[in-house]
Enzyme design. Structure first.
Site, PDB file in Angstrom:
ATOM      1  N   LYS A  32       1.244  -9.828   4.849  1.00  0.00           N
ATOM      2  CA  LYS A  32       1.566  -9.083   6.062  1.00  0.00           C
ATOM      3  C   LYS A  32       0.596  -9.476   7.170  1.00  0.00           C
ATOM      4  CE  LYS A  32       3.237  -5.275   3.252  1.00  0.00           C
ATOM      5  NZ  LYS A  32       2.828  -4.051   2.549  1.00  0.00           N
ATOM      6  N   ARG A  48      -1.706   2.790  -4.598  1.00  0.00           N
ATOM      7  CA  ARG A  48      -3.064   2.644  -4.057  1.00  0.00           C
ATOM      8  C   ARG A  48      -3.047   2.974  -2.570  1.00  0.00           C
ATOM      9  NH1 ARG A  48      -0.719  -2.575  -3.964  1.00  0.00           N
ATOM     10  NH2 ARG A  48      -0.502  -3.296  -1.816  1.00  0.00           N
TER      11      ARG A  48
END
Ligand code: MV4
Length: 445
Positions: free
Chosen positions: A237, A292
């Site tokens: 990303k 997470r």
């Protein structure tokens, strides 16, 4: 309740956790490899323990070394950050067995979402839409051919132990299937020591939109809206934003409900993310769950006005969440500033930062662990920091981002700043007309 948290990580996320602990009056322990002696997380923590040589396997992934650091500092909890041991079920279990609170989900929750076929089966039972496919492991090429023929091409092969794009193959016609099947299986076996693969219908030009969720130990789950992460390159990303320019109130309600069902299905406890693929007709499908805190959590913090690390720690301490969902009140964009050369295929560019000026001003947040004179080691990821801007509208957040990027001065290493400057002026990006294929056709000027 926690007196002292050990942060089993490095870089900006270690610093990010230290900052919130300070505000909560919790003492911190940094751990560091010999390559990170001069890092800010070492300087800013209350205590610091060297856990080994530069290679991650000798330090940030070395469980005995980390448990020894917990023992000698008397920490009562471990924050794993992202990457390294953050989604390692064995590590979460070892923490539990030693009476150390792992600030995240239980080992069982990590395992249930780590195997992608198991996760998909769980989602189907929970009524969360999934991409049509083989519904289980593929046993042979001929089985794969049969399923693909029924579904229609193109199809995609994925590793059940995978995620994040490793071991994937897109297949456009039956003539390519056998080779792709063998390659995907071999790559999965080599990467994950598990060569199980499955098949899905290939969704063309999808958007990657994920929903931030939080669940507490009393069974309450809420969502904090979406992040659009469609601006990626080779599964890395580069830009994330919230709200998604593709979102509608109705789609947010539907995806939010689906994300809560997904997390609720495993009685999820902690903050987490449900990743969806969204097609051009706004059909959405569960892709995977990240158990997470993520790199891009900051955009959600900015638009919902919530400290997600604080929420995560409070949940781990056994506090209740309100159960209310949160809508974006602002628009936030994050650009990942990496030590990579955008003019040279984003090749890593580690080394010494000789000159540094970080931007500031209204609507600007910089989450970074670097300083002038800091050396970016070659052993870990190449992130220098995250530049986040927030404004009332997307156009203003983009304009603030361009302004902040123009002020960001980093000498000594190549960075992704020129890429982001060009992107912020790109007409298609500015109009919100992009999907996960966008960067394939993007050329640096
Ligand atoms: C897909 C897909 C199209 N159809 N599955 C990439 C990472 C992994 N989490 C799943 N991925 C994809 N799965 C089907 N059935 C396209 C991708 C994909 C992708 C997804 C999200 C963001 C960027 C991507 C880039 C290429 C492929």
């Amino acid at each position: 309740m926690f007196k002292k948290i050990l942060i089993a990580n490095r870089g900006e996320i270690a610093l990010r956790v230290i900052r919130t602990c300070r505000e909560m009056g919790i003492k911190t322990v940094a751990v560091f490899s010999t390559a990170d002696r001069d890092s800010l997380h070492v300087k800013f923590a209350d205590e610091a323990v060297c856990i080994g040589k530069p290679q991650s396997s000798d330090s940030y992934l070395n469980v005995p070394h980390i448990m020894a650091a917990v023992e000698i500092t008397n920490a009562d909890a471990i924050h794993p950050g992202y990457g390294f041991l953050a989604e390692n079920a064995k590590f979460a279990q070892i923490c539990a067995d030693h009476g150390i609170k792992f600030i995240g989900p239980t080992a069982d929750m990590i395992t249930k979402m780590g195997d992608k076929i198991t996760a998909k089966e769980t989602m189907i039972k929970a009524g969360v839409p999934v991409i049509p496919g083989s519904g289980g492991l593929l046993e042979s090429v001929s089985e794969a051919k049969g399923i693909a023929k029924d579904m229609g091409y193109p199809v995609i092969l994925k590793a059940t132990a995978g995620g994040g794009g490793k071991g994937m193959r897109v297949v456009w016609a039956e003539s390519e299937l056998e080779k792709a099947y063998n390659n995907a299986k071999a790559e999965a076996g080599a990467s994950f020591k598990n060569d199980g693969i499955y098949m899905e219908k290939f969704v063309e030009e999808p958007r990657h939109i994920e929903i931030q969720v939080a669940g507490d130990s009393y069974g309450t789950v809420c969502h904090l809206s979406e992040r659009d992460c469609s601006i990626q390159r080779r599964h890395q990303k580069l830009v994330e934003e919230s709200p998604s320019p593709f979102m509608t109130p109705e789609l947010r309600r539907q995806m939010g409900e689906a994300a809560k069902k997904a997390a609720g299905a495993i009685d999820y406890e902690s903050v987490g993310t449900i990743e969806f693929l969204v097609d051009k007709h706004r059909n959405f499908y569960f892709m995977e769950m990240n158990t997470r805190i993520q790199v891009e959590h900051c955009v959600t913090e900015e638009v919902t006005n919530h400290d997600l690390i604080k929420e995560q720690i409070k949940i781990a301490m056994g506090e209740k969440i309100s159960g209310k969902d949160y809508e974006p009140q602002m628009h936030a964009i994050e650009c990942r500033i990496n030590a990579e050369d955008p003019y040279n295929d984003f090749r890593p560019s580690p080394g010494k930062i000789t000159v540094l000026h970080q931007p500031g001003g209204h609507g600007v947040r910089v989450d970074s662990h670097v300083y002038a004179g800091y050396v970016i080691p070659p052993y870990y990821d190449s992130m220098i920091g995250k530049l986040i801007t927030v404004a009332q509208t997307r156009q203003e957040a983009i304009d603030t981002m361009y302004r902040a990027l123009s002020e960001y001065i980093i000498e000594g290493v190549k960075t992704t700043i020129p890429f982001h400057l060009q992107l912020m002026k790109d007409e298609r990006f500015r109009s919100g007309d992009f999907n996960t294929k966008f960067l394939e056709d993007f050329e640096m000027k």
